[in-house]
Design an enzyme around this catalytic site. Structure first.
Site, PDB file in Angstrom:
ATOM      1  N   CYS A 134       0.839  -1.199   0.000  1.00 24.71           N
ATOM      2  CA  CYS A 134       0.000   0.000   0.000  1.00 24.71           C
ATOM      3  C   CYS A 134       0.875   1.252   0.000  1.00 24.71           C
ATOM      4  O   CYS A 134       1.384   1.664   1.039  1.00 24.71           O
ATOM      5  CB  CYS A 134      -0.929   0.007   1.213  1.00 24.71           C
ATOM      6  N   CYS A 137      -0.283   4.174   2.308  1.00 25.93           N
ATOM      7  CA  CYS A 137       0.020   3.919   3.716  1.00 25.93           C
ATOM      8  C   CYS A 137       1.521   4.034   3.979  1.00 25.93           C
ATOM      9  O   CYS A 137       1.931   4.575   5.006  1.00 25.93           O
ATOM     10  CB  CYS A 137      -0.493   2.538   4.132  1.00 25.93           C
TER      11      CYS A 137
END
Length: 175
Positions: A134, A137
């Site tokens: 991700c 993130c």
């Protein structure tokens, strides 16, 4: 089961991974990470990967070196990132940006009080986010870690740990 025991199941094709595991777990004191950071990160990754033998090996290595709250925080990081990494990776990858404007509506209260130092929890979350791929993130966690004066070397070591533990489970699975 220890990391040394775990390495025995990696096969000849896992020779480099065995050496990398030895390097990572043999240099805890020189990694730049505190024991809480090192073992919390390793546990978060093991819980995320879901290899029972790896989890047992990392738990055995961590035994007596960390407090129970670190184990709880590692489980929390693995659990919350399992949710957040899917959601925020979708937002990042979707070409339709209307979804980015919508409230997530996901409960993440555990992040406010993870049971360990905020920077340590961010380090666990970063490593799991890298493992889960991700980018959104990753950027967020790196930013927070740098604001908490966590060195680039510690950040890199957490990502190397994610890479090596992931390779270890692959080597063991295909042995």
């Amino acid at each position: 089961m220890s990391i040394a025991d775990y390495k025995q199941g990696l096969g000849e094709h896992g020779k480099d991974t065995k050496l990398n595991l030895s390097n990572i777990f043999g240099n805890v004191d020189t990694s730049g990470m505190t024991p809480t950071q090192f073992y919390g990160t390793a546990l978060s990754l093991a819980y995320t990967i879901g290899d029972d033998a790896l989890t047992a090996a990392v738990e055995a290595e961590a035994e007596g070196k960390i407090e129970a709250n670190v184990v709880g925080a590692a489980k929390l990081a693995a659990t919350l990132m399992a949710m957040n990494n899917i959601y925020y990776r979708f937002l990042h990858l979707s070409s339709d940006k209307q979804f980015s404007k919508m409230p997530a509506g996901l409960r993440m209260n555990g992040m406010a009080n993870p049971g360990v130092d905020k920077a340590d929890f961010e380090l666990y979350s970063l490593a799991v986010s890298a493992l889960n791929g991700c980018g959104m993130c990753i950027d967020s966690h790196v930013g927070v870690l740098l604001k908490h004066d966590i060195s680039a070397q510690v950040i890199q070591n957490s990502i190397k740990m994610a890479a090596v533990l992931n390779a270890a489970t692959t080597a063991r699975r295909v042995a």
